[in-house]
Design a protein around this motif. Structure first.
Motif, mmCIF file in Angstrom:
data_model
loop_
_atom_site.group_PDB
_atom_site.id
_atom_site.type_symbol
_atom_site.label_atom_id
_atom_site.label_comp_id
_atom_site.label_asym_id
_atom_site.label_seq_id
_atom_site.Cartn_x
_atom_site.Cartn_y
_atom_site.Cartn_z
ATOM 1 N N MET A 1 9.871 -8.425 -3.602
ATOM 2 C CA MET A 1 8.840 -7.440 -3.890
ATOM 3 C C MET A 1 9.518 -6.134 -4.289
ATOM 4 N N ASP A 2 8.968 -5.502 -5.275
ATOM 5 C CA ASP A 2 9.523 -4.269 -5.806
ATOM 6 C C ASP A 2 9.352 -3.127 -4.796
ATOM 7 N N PRO A 3 10.423 -2.362 -4.520
ATOM 8 C CA PRO A 3 10.303 -1.256 -3.560
ATOM 9 C C PRO A 3 9.270 -0.214 -3.972
ATOM 10 N N LEU A 4 9.146 0.032 -5.274
ATOM 11 C CA LEU A 4 8.152 0.999 -5.739
ATOM 12 C C LEU A 4 6.734 0.528 -5.438
ATOM 13 N N ALA A 5 6.500 -0.771 -5.547
ATOM 14 C CA ALA A 5 5.176 -1.319 -5.224
ATOM 15 C C ALA A 5 4.881 -1.167 -3.738
ATOM 16 N N ILE A 6 5.885 -1.406 -2.901
ATOM 17 C CA ILE A 6 5.699 -1.249 -1.455
ATOM 18 C C ILE A 6 5.351 0.193 -1.119
ATOM 19 N N VAL A 7 6.063 1.136 -1.735
ATOM 20 C CA VAL A 7 5.793 2.554 -1.489
ATOM 21 C C VAL A 7 4.382 2.911 -1.948
ATOM 22 N N CYS A 8 3.951 2.378 -3.084
ATOM 23 C CA CYS A 8 2.586 2.639 -3.562
ATOM 24 C C CYS A 8 1.552 2.108 -2.579
ATOM 25 N N PHE A 9 1.783 0.893 -2.054
ATOM 26 C CA PHE A 9 0.876 0.339 -1.054
ATOM 27 C C PHE A 9 0.808 1.235 0.179
ATOM 28 N N VAL A 10 1.956 1.661 0.671
ATOM 29 C CA VAL A 10 1.997 2.473 1.894
ATOM 30 C C VAL A 10 1.299 3.807 1.673
ATOM 31 N N ILE A 11 1.563 4.450 0.549
ATOM 32 C CA ILE A 11 0.914 5.733 0.265
ATOM 33 C C ILE A 11 -0.600 5.552 0.178
ATOM 34 N N GLY A 12 -1.049 4.518 -0.503
ATOM 35 C CA GLY A 12 -2.481 4.264 -0.607
ATOM 36 C C GLY A 12 -3.126 4.037 0.737
ATOM 37 N N ILE A 13 -2.476 3.254 1.579
ATOM 38 C CA ILE A 13 -3.020 2.984 2.914
ATOM 39 C C ILE A 13 -3.048 4.253 3.756
ATOM 40 N N VAL A 14 -1.988 5.051 3.696
ATOM 41 C CA VAL A 14 -1.944 6.301 4.473
ATOM 42 C C VAL A 14 -3.047 7.254 4.020
ATOM 43 N N ILE A 15 -3.239 7.371 2.726
ATOM 44 C CA ILE A 15 -4.303 8.244 2.217
ATOM 45 C C ILE A 15 -5.666 7.765 2.695
ATOM 46 N N ILE A 16 -5.906 6.477 2.608
ATOM 47 C CA ILE A 16 -7.207 5.942 3.033
ATOM 48 C C ILE A 16 -7.414 6.133 4.535
ATOM 49 N N VAL A 17 -6.385 5.871 5.329
ATOM 50 C CA VAL A 17 -6.525 5.976 6.788
ATOM 51 C C VAL A 17 -6.761 7.413 7.234
ATOM 52 N N PHE A 18 -6.071 8.378 6.607
ATOM 53 C CA PHE A 18 -6.192 9.752 7.081
ATOM 54 C C PHE A 18 -7.283 10.561 6.399
ATOM 55 N N ARG A 19 -7.754 10.147 5.247
ATOM 56 C CA ARG A 19 -8.841 10.874 4.580
ATOM 57 C C ARG A 19 -10.172 10.144 4.653
ATOM 58 N N ILE A 119 -13.409 10.835 -2.587
ATOM 59 C CA ILE A 119 -12.438 10.973 -3.682
ATOM 60 C C ILE A 119 -11.050 10.573 -3.210
ATOM 61 N N ALA A 120 -10.690 10.987 -1.998
ATOM 62 C CA ALA A 120 -9.379 10.635 -1.461
ATOM 63 C C ALA A 120 -9.244 9.127 -1.260
ATOM 64 N N VAL A 121 -10.304 8.481 -0.799
ATOM 65 C CA VAL A 121 -10.261 7.023 -0.650
ATOM 66 C C VAL A 121 -10.096 6.367 -2.022
ATOM 67 N N ALA A 122 -10.744 6.904 -3.036
ATOM 68 C CA ALA A 122 -10.581 6.371 -4.391
ATOM 69 C C ALA A 122 -9.142 6.556 -4.878
ATOM 70 N N ILE A 123 -8.540 7.705 -4.556
ATOM 71 C CA ILE A 123 -7.142 7.930 -4.934
ATOM 72 C C ILE A 123 -6.226 6.961 -4.187
ATOM 73 N N GLY A 124 -6.496 6.741 -2.904
ATOM 74 C CA GLY A 124 -5.717 5.764 -2.147
ATOM 75 C C GLY A 124 -5.847 4.372 -2.725
ATOM 76 N N ALA A 125 -7.061 4.007 -3.120
ATOM 77 C CA ALA A 125 -7.272 2.703 -3.754
ATOM 78 C C ALA A 125 -6.532 2.628 -5.084
ATOM 79 N N ALA A 126 -6.463 3.748 -5.799
ATOM 80 C CA ALA A 126 -5.721 3.770 -7.066
ATOM 81 C C ALA A 126 -4.228 3.549 -6.825
ATOM 82 N N PHE A 127 -3.699 4.123 -5.750
ATOM 83 C CA PHE A 127 -2.291 3.885 -5.415
ATOM 84 C C PHE A 127 -2.061 2.407 -5.099
#
Length: 136
Positions: A1-19, A119-127
């Motif tokens: 798995m690509d490290p950049l993809a993993i980072v995108c997943f983690v950022i998206g999940i963090v944004i969704i969880v905290f916003r 909007i933040a959840v949508a941005i997290g989903a976009a990540f």
């Protein structure tokens, strides 16, 4: 798995969880944000997490010339600098954070806070979607 993809997943999940909680309980979420920066130690922990996420983004996207990695590199630099600032100057950053939260409590209504959460959840989903796009 690509490290950049993993980072995108983690950022998206963090944004969704905290916003995401802003959608359902905006005032309670703002109180939680205040508790996160309540002490210098907690603020430094937040800064360390932000800096680590920024460095992870920069390291995972280095060497690739695709557009998403360039955009994420800018986001990574932003996170790394913000995290380092909080680590080095926690009282100042806490004071700024408290003033922003107080302004938000006094001036922004719950409907606007819920819209910001959506909007933040949508941005997290976009990540997360971006992470899937990098994988394929």
């Amino acid at each position: 798995m690509d490290p950049l993809a993993i980072v995108c997943f983690v950022i998206g999940i963090v944004i969704i969880v905290f916003r995401g909680p802003l959608i359902f309980a905006p005032q309670r979420t703002l109180r939680f944000y205040e508790s996160v920066i309540a002490t210098d130690a907690r603020a430094r922990l937040l800064g360390a997490i932000l800096a680590a996420m920024g460095v992870a983004i920069l390291v995972s996207g280095s060497g690739t010339a695709v557009f998403p990695s360039r955009v994420l590199a800018g986001f990574g630099w932003l996170l790394a600098v913000a995290g380092a600032s909080v680590l080095l100057f926690p009282p100042t950053c806490r004071r700024i954070g408290y003033s922003v939260l107080e302004f938000t409590k006094r001036s922004v209504g719950p409907i606007v806070l819920r819209a910001i959460g959506a909007i933040a959840v949508a941005i997290g989903a976009a990540f997360i979607y971006l992470g899937f796009g990098i994988l394929s």
